[in-house]
Scaffold this motif. Structure first.
Motif, PDB file in Angstrom:
ATOM      1  N   ALA A  33       0.809  -1.222   0.000  1.00  0.00           N
ATOM      2  CA  ALA A  33       0.000   0.000   0.000  1.00  0.00           C
ATOM      3  C   ALA A  33       0.840   1.269   0.000  1.00  0.00           C
ATOM      4  CB  ALA A  33      -0.935   0.003   1.207  1.00  0.00           C
ATOM      5  N   GLY A  34       2.058   1.209   0.453  1.00  0.00           N
ATOM      6  CA  GLY A  34       2.862   2.416   0.615  1.00  0.00           C
ATOM      7  C   GLY A  34       2.499   3.088   1.931  1.00  0.00           C
ATOM      8  N   GLU A  70       0.444  10.616  -4.333  1.00  0.00           N
ATOM      9  CA  GLU A  70      -0.313  11.276  -5.388  1.00  0.00           C
ATOM     10  C   GLU A  70      -1.510  12.068  -4.856  1.00  0.00           C
ATOM     11  OE1 GLU A  70      -1.197   8.546  -8.542  1.00  0.00           O
ATOM     12  OE2 GLU A  70       0.907   7.973  -8.747  1.00  0.00           O
ATOM     13  N   THR A  71      -2.016  11.704  -3.692  1.00  0.00           N
ATOM     14  CA  THR A  71      -3.155  12.436  -3.121  1.00  0.00           C
ATOM     15  C   THR A  71      -2.714  13.628  -2.278  1.00  0.00           C
ATOM     16  OG1 THR A  71      -3.256  10.963  -1.209  1.00  0.00           O
ATOM     17  CG2 THR A  71      -4.622  10.390  -3.107  1.00  0.00           C
ATOM     18  N   ASP A  72      -1.500  13.596  -1.747  1.00  0.00           N
ATOM     19  CA  ASP A  72      -0.956  14.695  -0.954  1.00  0.00           C
ATOM     20  C   ASP A  72       0.517  14.828  -1.318  1.00  0.00           C
ATOM     21  OD1 ASP A  72       0.007  16.495   0.882  1.00  0.00           O
ATOM     22  OD2 ASP A  72      -0.827  15.489   2.641  1.00  0.00           O
ATOM     23  N   ARG A  73       0.790  15.706  -2.261  1.00  0.00           N
ATOM     24  CA  ARG A  73       2.137  15.826  -2.822  1.00  0.00           C
ATOM     25  C   ARG A  73       3.183  16.267  -1.796  1.00  0.00           C
ATOM     26  NH1 ARG A  73       2.762  14.015  -7.504  1.00  0.00           N
ATOM     27  NH2 ARG A  73       4.462  15.380  -8.053  1.00  0.00           N
ATOM     28  N   ARG A  74       2.751  16.651  -0.603  1.00  0.00           N
ATOM     29  CA  ARG A  74       3.709  17.029   0.441  1.00  0.00           C
ATOM     30  C   ARG A  74       4.283  15.800   1.137  1.00  0.00           C
ATOM     31  NH1 ARG A  74      -0.312  20.457   3.840  1.00  0.00           N
ATOM     32  NH2 ARG A  74      -1.511  18.677   3.162  1.00  0.00           N
ATOM     33  N   ARG A  75       3.606  14.668   1.021  1.00  0.00           N
ATOM     34  CA  ARG A  75       4.039  13.440   1.709  1.00  0.00           C
ATOM     35  C   ARG A  75       4.823  12.529   0.777  1.00  0.00           C
ATOM     36  NH1 ARG A  75      -0.110  10.188   5.145  1.00  0.00           N
ATOM     37  NH2 ARG A  75      -0.267   9.133   3.159  1.00  0.00           N
ATOM     38  N   VAL A  76       5.710  11.788   1.375  1.00  0.00           N
ATOM     39  CA  VAL A  76       6.458  10.760   0.654  1.00  0.00           C
ATOM     40  C   VAL A  76       6.054   9.417   1.246  1.00  0.00           C
ATOM     41  CG1 VAL A  76       8.753   9.820   0.204  1.00  0.00           C
ATOM     42  CG2 VAL A  76       8.381  12.295   0.172  1.00  0.00           C
ATOM     43  N   LEU A  77       5.759   8.472   0.375  1.00  0.00           N
ATOM     44  CA  LEU A  77       5.396   7.122   0.810  1.00  0.00           C
ATOM     45  C   LEU A  77       6.552   6.167   0.536  1.00  0.00           C
ATOM     46  CD1 LEU A  77       1.740   6.928  -0.540  1.00  0.00           C
ATOM     47  CD2 LEU A  77       2.519   7.585   1.743  1.00  0.00           C
ATOM     48  N   ILE A  78       6.657   5.159   1.370  1.00  0.00           N
ATOM     49  CA  ILE A  78       7.698   4.150   1.240  1.00  0.00           C
ATOM     50  C   ILE A  78       7.037   2.861   0.744  1.00  0.00           C
ATOM     51  CG2 ILE A  78       9.569   2.941   2.421  1.00  0.00           C
ATOM     52  CD1 ILE A  78       9.713   6.044   2.525  1.00  0.00           C
ATOM     53  N   PHE A  79       7.647   2.227  -0.236  1.00  0.00           N
ATOM     54  CA  PHE A  79       7.151   0.980  -0.816  1.00  0.00           C
ATOM     55  C   PHE A  79       8.264  -0.068  -0.794  1.00  0.00           C
ATOM     56  CE2 PHE A  79       4.595   4.276  -2.707  1.00  0.00           C
ATOM     57  CZ  PHE A  79       3.331   3.735  -2.791  1.00  0.00           C
TER      58      PHE A  79
END
Length: 124
Positions: A33-34, A70-79
């Protein structure tokens, strides 16, 4: 007991190239999910600066990657990466072997405890 378990898991992960903290991170990310760094830190029970160092190390080993949410460009997700999934399978197998060994060692103790508790309950 929890510290002993963690030490034994750490010992089991070392020969297959992992640490307990890395294993916890990849386990969370395995859902595909990230996750934000704050979620990863909470899951691994670590402070943000510590989890950042761990994730940086996993990124450098190509076990995880970062992507802007992609929904909140301020956040970075980890995959987790494909290489990370391979490492996690190895690490999960090592942890499963250690858990089985621990259960075998404590099985007799648990049976004895259950018997003693049954006796105690019968006397009360």
């Amino acid at each position: 007991m929890e510290r002993q378990f963690t030490r034994r898991i750490a010992t089991a992960l070392e020969p297959v190239g992992g640490t307990v903290d890395q294993w916890r991170v990849l386990s969370l990310l395995s859902d595909g999910a990230g996750h934000a760094m704050s979620q990863v830190a909470e899951h691994a029970l670590l402070a943000a600066p510590t989890i950042t160092k761990i994730v940086d190390g996993l990124v450098s080993q190509n076990l995880v990657y970062r992507r802007v949410d992609e929904t909140d460009r301020r956040r970075v997700l980890i995959f987790i990466s494909a290489r990370g999934r391979t490492a996690l399978r190895r690490w999960d197998a090592a942890v499963a072997r250690e858990r089985a060994a621990m259960e075998a060692e404590t099985g007799d103790d648990l049976a004895l405890l259950a018997e003693l508790l049954t006796r105690l309950a019968a006397r009360l």
